[in-house]
Design a protein around this motif. Structure first.
Motif, PDB file in Angstrom:
ATOM      1  N   HIS A 137      -1.923  14.659 -10.725  1.00 50.49           N
ATOM      2  CA  HIS A 137      -1.549  13.458 -11.227  1.00 50.49           C
ATOM      3  C   HIS A 137      -2.299  13.144 -12.492  1.00 50.49           C
ATOM      4  CE1 HIS A 137      -2.562   8.816 -11.579  1.00 50.49           C
ATOM      5  NE2 HIS A 137      -1.338   8.946 -11.869  1.00 50.49           N
ATOM      6  N   ILE A 138      -1.383  12.915 -13.578  1.00 46.05           N
ATOM      7  CA  ILE A 138      -1.991  12.619 -14.926  1.00 46.05           C
ATOM      8  C   ILE A 138      -1.921  10.891 -15.053  1.00 46.05           C
ATOM      9  CG2 ILE A 138      -1.697  12.761 -17.455  1.00 46.05           C
ATOM     10  CD1 ILE A 138      -0.638  15.740 -16.818  1.00 46.05           C
ATOM     11  N   PRO A 139      -2.790  10.137 -15.152  1.00 41.17           N
ATOM     12  CA  PRO A 139      -2.799   8.725 -15.315  1.00 41.17           C
ATOM     13  C   PRO A 139      -2.224   8.348 -16.976  1.00 41.17           C
ATOM     14  CG  PRO A 139      -4.836   9.450 -14.626  1.00 41.17           C
ATOM     15  CD  PRO A 139      -4.325  10.753 -15.180  1.00 41.17           C
ATOM     16  N   ILE A 140      -1.654   7.191 -16.965  1.00 40.72           N
ATOM     17  CA  ILE A 140      -0.942   6.706 -18.068  1.00 40.72           C
ATOM     18  C   ILE A 140      -1.958   6.955 -19.315  1.00 40.72           C
ATOM     19  CG2 ILE A 140       0.277   5.062 -18.946  1.00 40.72           C
ATOM     20  CD1 ILE A 140       1.004   4.096 -16.398  1.00 40.72           C
ATOM     21  N   ASP A 141      -3.318   6.550 -18.993  1.00 40.45           N
ATOM     22  CA  ASP A 141      -4.180   6.401 -20.079  1.00 40.45           C
ATOM     23  C   ASP A 141      -4.837   7.730 -20.435  1.00 40.45           C
ATOM     24  OD1 ASP A 141      -5.566   6.966 -17.653  1.00 40.45           O
ATOM     25  OD2 ASP A 141      -7.030   5.186 -17.994  1.00 40.45           O
ATOM     26  N   ASN A 142      -4.375   8.921 -19.953  1.00 40.97           N
ATOM     27  CA  ASN A 142      -4.938  10.014 -20.167  1.00 40.97           C
ATOM     28  C   ASN A 142      -3.753  11.201 -20.362  1.00 40.97           C
ATOM     29  OD1 ASN A 142      -6.598  12.232 -20.710  1.00 40.97           O
ATOM     30  ND2 ASN A 142      -7.456  12.468 -18.679  1.00 40.97           N
ATOM     31  N   ILE A 143      -2.909  10.985 -21.290  1.00 44.86           N
ATOM     32  CA  ILE A 143      -1.627  11.612 -21.567  1.00 44.86           C
ATOM     33  C   ILE A 143      -1.894  13.049 -22.223  1.00 44.86           C
ATOM     34  CG2 ILE A 143       0.485  11.793 -23.059  1.00 44.86           C
ATOM     35  CD1 ILE A 143       0.724   9.931 -20.613  1.00 44.86           C
ATOM     36  N   ASP A 144      -3.006  13.247 -22.982  1.00 45.06           N
ATOM     37  CA  ASP A 144      -3.564  14.357 -23.547  1.00 45.06           C
ATOM     38  C   ASP A 144      -3.705  15.447 -22.298  1.00 45.06           C
ATOM     39  OD1 ASP A 144      -3.324  13.311 -26.050  1.00 45.06           O
ATOM     40  OD2 ASP A 144      -5.518  12.801 -26.216  1.00 45.06           O
ATOM     41  N   LYS A 145      -3.934  15.223 -21.152  1.00 40.36           N
ATOM     42  CA  LYS A 145      -3.952  16.217 -20.068  1.00 40.36           C
ATOM     43  C   LYS A 145      -2.648  16.946 -20.018  1.00 40.36           C
ATOM     44  CE  LYS A 145      -6.320  16.015 -16.267  1.00 40.36           C
ATOM     45  NZ  LYS A 145      -6.851  15.426 -14.989  1.00 40.36           N
ATOM     46  N   ALA A 146      -1.720  16.398 -20.472  1.00 41.60           N
ATOM     47  CA  ALA A 146      -0.255  16.855 -20.321  1.00 41.60           C
ATOM     48  C   ALA A 146      -0.338  18.202 -20.970  1.00 41.60           C
ATOM     49  CB  ALA A 146       0.870  16.010 -20.777  1.00 41.60           C
ATOM     50  N   LYS A 147      -0.946  18.493 -21.803  1.00 43.72           N
ATOM     51  CA  LYS A 147      -0.929  19.462 -22.636  1.00 43.72           C
ATOM     52  C   LYS A 147      -1.365  21.032 -21.959  1.00 43.72           C
ATOM     53  CE  LYS A 147      -2.204  17.750 -27.256  1.00 43.72           C
ATOM     54  NZ  LYS A 147      -3.045  17.587 -28.281  1.00 43.72           N
ATOM     55  N   GLU A 148      -2.133  20.732 -20.740  1.00 43.60           N
ATOM     56  CA  GLU A 148      -2.273  21.949 -19.956  1.00 43.60           C
ATOM     57  C   GLU A 148      -1.317  22.319 -19.045  1.00 43.60           C
ATOM     58  OE1 GLU A 148      -5.697  20.468 -17.890  1.00 43.60           O
ATOM     59  OE2 GLU A 148      -6.755  19.824 -19.655  1.00 43.60           O
ATOM     60  N   HIS A 149      -0.054  21.663 -18.999  1.00 42.06           N
ATOM     61  CA  HIS A 149       0.804  21.895 -17.973  1.00 42.06           C
ATOM     62  C   HIS A 149       2.448  22.237 -18.403  1.00 42.06           C
ATOM     63  CE1 HIS A 149      -2.176  20.745 -15.199  1.00 42.06           C
ATOM     64  NE2 HIS A 149      -2.489  19.586 -15.876  1.00 42.06           N
TER      65      HIS A 149
END
Length: 175
Positions: free
Chosen positions: A87-99
Motif C-alpha cells: 500500500h502507498i498512501p495518498i499522502d506519500n506518493i514519493d514511495k512510488a519511485k521504488e516500485h
C-alpha cells in the motif's frame, strides 16, 4: 500369394527406399526444429512471468479501504503472494519511485495522477488505473493515453489480466 510378392517387390524398388529414407530424415529434422522453436520461444516467457510473479511488487495507491479491496481481488486468485502487494498512501506518493507496477484507484487518487506519473521510476514502470466507466474526463483520458505502459481498467475481472500483462511487458531489473 504371387500378387502379394509382386506388390512387395514393387515397393522394394530403390526409388521407394530412397524417397522413404529422405521423408524420414526431413520429418526428423522438422520435429527437432519445432521442439527447438517451442523451447526457445516459450521458455523465456515462462521464466519471465514466473520471476515477475514471484519477485515483483504491486503497489496500490489509494485509501486503506480501497487497498484492502484491491489487495483481496489480486491475492484471492493465489497467483500473487500477499507480501508482494503493498500500500502507498495518498499522502506519500514519493514511495512510488521504488516500485515498477503501480495500481492507482482513480476515485481516491485521480487528482494526484500527474504526481504519480512524475514519481514513477521510468517509462518501464507500468501504471494501471482502476476507474469506474466514464469517471475519467476526456481531456485527462487523452493525456493518460499518451503515456507509455499505462492501462485504464474498469472491471475487477480485467484487473488481474492487465497486471499480468504489465508484468510481462515491462522489464525487471531484479529489485
Amino acid at each position: 500369394m504371387n500378387i502379394i510378392q509382386q506388390i512387395i517387390d514393387f515397393f522394394n524398388h530403390p526409388v521407394f527406399i530412397i524417397v522413404g529414407g529422405l521423408t524420414v530424415v526431413f520429418a526428423a529434422i522438422g520435429i527437432i526444429y519445432r521442439v527447438v522453436c517451442i523451447t526457445l520461444g516459450v521458455t523465456p516467457l515462462v521464466f519471465r512471468i514466473g520471476k515477475a510473479i514471484w519477485r515483483r511488487k504491486v503497489a496500490i495507491i489509494g485509501t486503506s479501504e480501497v487497498f484492502s479491496t484491491l489487495k483481496d481481488c489480486i491475492t484471492d486468485t493465489d497467483i500473487f503472494n500477499k507480501k508482494n502487494v503493498i500500500h502507498i498512501p495518498i499522502d506519500n506518493i514519493d514511495k512510488a519511485k521504488e516500485h515498477t507496477i503501480l495500481l492507482v484507484d482513480w476515485e481516491t487518487s485521480g487528482i494526484l495522477i500527474d504526481q504519480i506519473f512524475v514519481a514513477r521510476k521510468n517509462h518501464n514502470t507500468a501504471v494501471i488505473i482502476f476507474a469506474k466507466a466514464g469517471s475519467i474526463p476526456n481531456d485527462k483520458m487523452a493525456e493518460i493515453a499518451n503515456k507509455s505502459n499505462t492501462v485504464v481498467v474498469n472491471f475487477k475481472g480485467r484487473l488481474l489480466n492487465d497486471i499480468l500483462n504489465s508484468l510481462i511487458t515491462t522489464s525487471f531489473d531484479g529489485q
